[in-house]
Write an enzyme that holds these catalytic residues in place. Sequence first.
Site, PDB file in Angstrom:
ATOM      1  N   THR A  76       3.078   6.707  -3.224  1.00  0.00           N
ATOM      2  CA  THR A  76       1.776   6.091  -3.481  1.00  0.00           C
ATOM      3  C   THR A  76       1.399   5.182  -2.304  1.00  0.00           C
ATOM      4  O   THR A  76       2.267   4.730  -1.555  1.00  0.00           O
ATOM      5  CB  THR A  76       1.780   5.316  -4.809  1.00  0.00           C
ATOM      6  OG1 THR A  76       2.828   4.349  -4.775  1.00  0.00           O
ATOM      7  CG2 THR A  76       1.989   6.258  -5.994  1.00  0.00           C
ATOM      8  N   THR A 101       0.178   1.922  -1.499  1.00  0.00           N
ATOM      9  CA  THR A 101       0.698   0.580  -1.229  1.00  0.00           C
ATOM     10  C   THR A 101       2.206   0.626  -1.023  1.00  0.00           C
ATOM     11  O   THR A 101       2.741  -0.020  -0.116  1.00  0.00           O
ATOM     12  CB  THR A 101       0.341  -0.387  -2.376  1.00  0.00           C
ATOM     13  OG1 THR A 101      -1.081  -0.433  -2.507  1.00  0.00           O
ATOM     14  CG2 THR A 101       0.862  -1.783  -2.126  1.00  0.00           C
ATOM     15  N   CYS A 102       2.882   1.409  -1.834  1.00  0.00           N
ATOM     16  CA  CYS A 102       4.330   1.512  -1.763  1.00  0.00           C
ATOM     17  C   CYS A 102       4.787   2.116  -0.440  1.00  0.00           C
ATOM     18  O   CYS A 102       5.751   1.655   0.166  1.00  0.00           O
ATOM     19  CB  CYS A 102       4.846   2.365  -2.915  1.00  0.00           C
ATOM     20  SG  CYS A 102       4.193   1.892  -4.529  1.00  0.00           S
ATOM     21  N   SER A 103       4.097   3.141   0.012  1.00  0.00           N
ATOM     22  CA  SER A 103       4.484   3.859   1.225  1.00  0.00           C
ATOM     23  C   SER A 103       4.000   3.196   2.509  1.00  0.00           C
ATOM     24  O   SER A 103       4.600   3.372   3.564  1.00  0.00           O
ATOM     25  CB  SER A 103       3.937   5.290   1.176  1.00  0.00           C
ATOM     26  OG  SER A 103       4.521   6.009   0.119  1.00  0.00           O
ATOM     27  N   LEU A 119       7.685  -0.543   0.876  1.00  0.00           N
ATOM     28  CA  LEU A 119       8.942   0.065   1.331  1.00  0.00           C
ATOM     29  C   LEU A 119       9.148  -0.118   2.839  1.00  0.00           C
ATOM     30  O   LEU A 119      10.221  -0.572   3.255  1.00  0.00           O
ATOM     31  CB  LEU A 119       9.013   1.545   0.936  1.00  0.00           C
ATOM     32  CG  LEU A 119      10.274   2.296   1.355  1.00  0.00           C
ATOM     33  CD1 LEU A 119      11.536   1.641   0.810  1.00  0.00           C
ATOM     34  CD2 LEU A 119      10.194   3.752   0.909  1.00  0.00           C
TER      35      LEU A 119
END
Length: 182
Positions: A53, A55-57, A61
């Site tokens: 996703t 924001t996560c990528s 992370l």
Amino acid sequence: MFAGQKLPKVTFRTRVRDESIEGPNPFRWQDMTTDEYFAGKRVVLFSLPGAFTPTCSTYQLPGFENGFEDFAAEGIDAIYCMSVNDSFVMNKWAEAQGIKNVKVIPDGSGEFTRKVGMLVDKDNVGFGMRSWRYAAIVNDGVVEAWFEEPGRDDNHPEDPYGESSPENVLKALKAAKAEAAA
């Protein structure tokens, strides 16, 4: 979860590379427990709504991955990224992101996420049950500090990000270290 609380006992179904397995998919199942991940270590755990996703990528992370040495300098032994995704998805995401320092933990059934009170319904974006975004500093399986994004609720219309950012968690670690030294 709150500071001072012990993490719940859960067994995670993981897939690990095994060179003794021939063919295009040299992986085997390996159960990992909460104790195997957290006992005897001081770690950062962060959880997010889903692998791959935006924001996560793009931020969370990579920020933890790139800041690994800064976290290690503050006494962190490991950084774990958890999501309510299966091991196949988590492993492919880590590979796609070129992750070397952060270890991924698949909470495919959401059992751990539910037991820490962070399982939310995200049907409004087609995800089903997923984790609310949070981070924690965990020392030997006990929560030392908890960083939860505001507004936790089923089908929240936004995906807040800031409290659980690597920058915020690192700032808290440095402040705690400075306070302990004073």
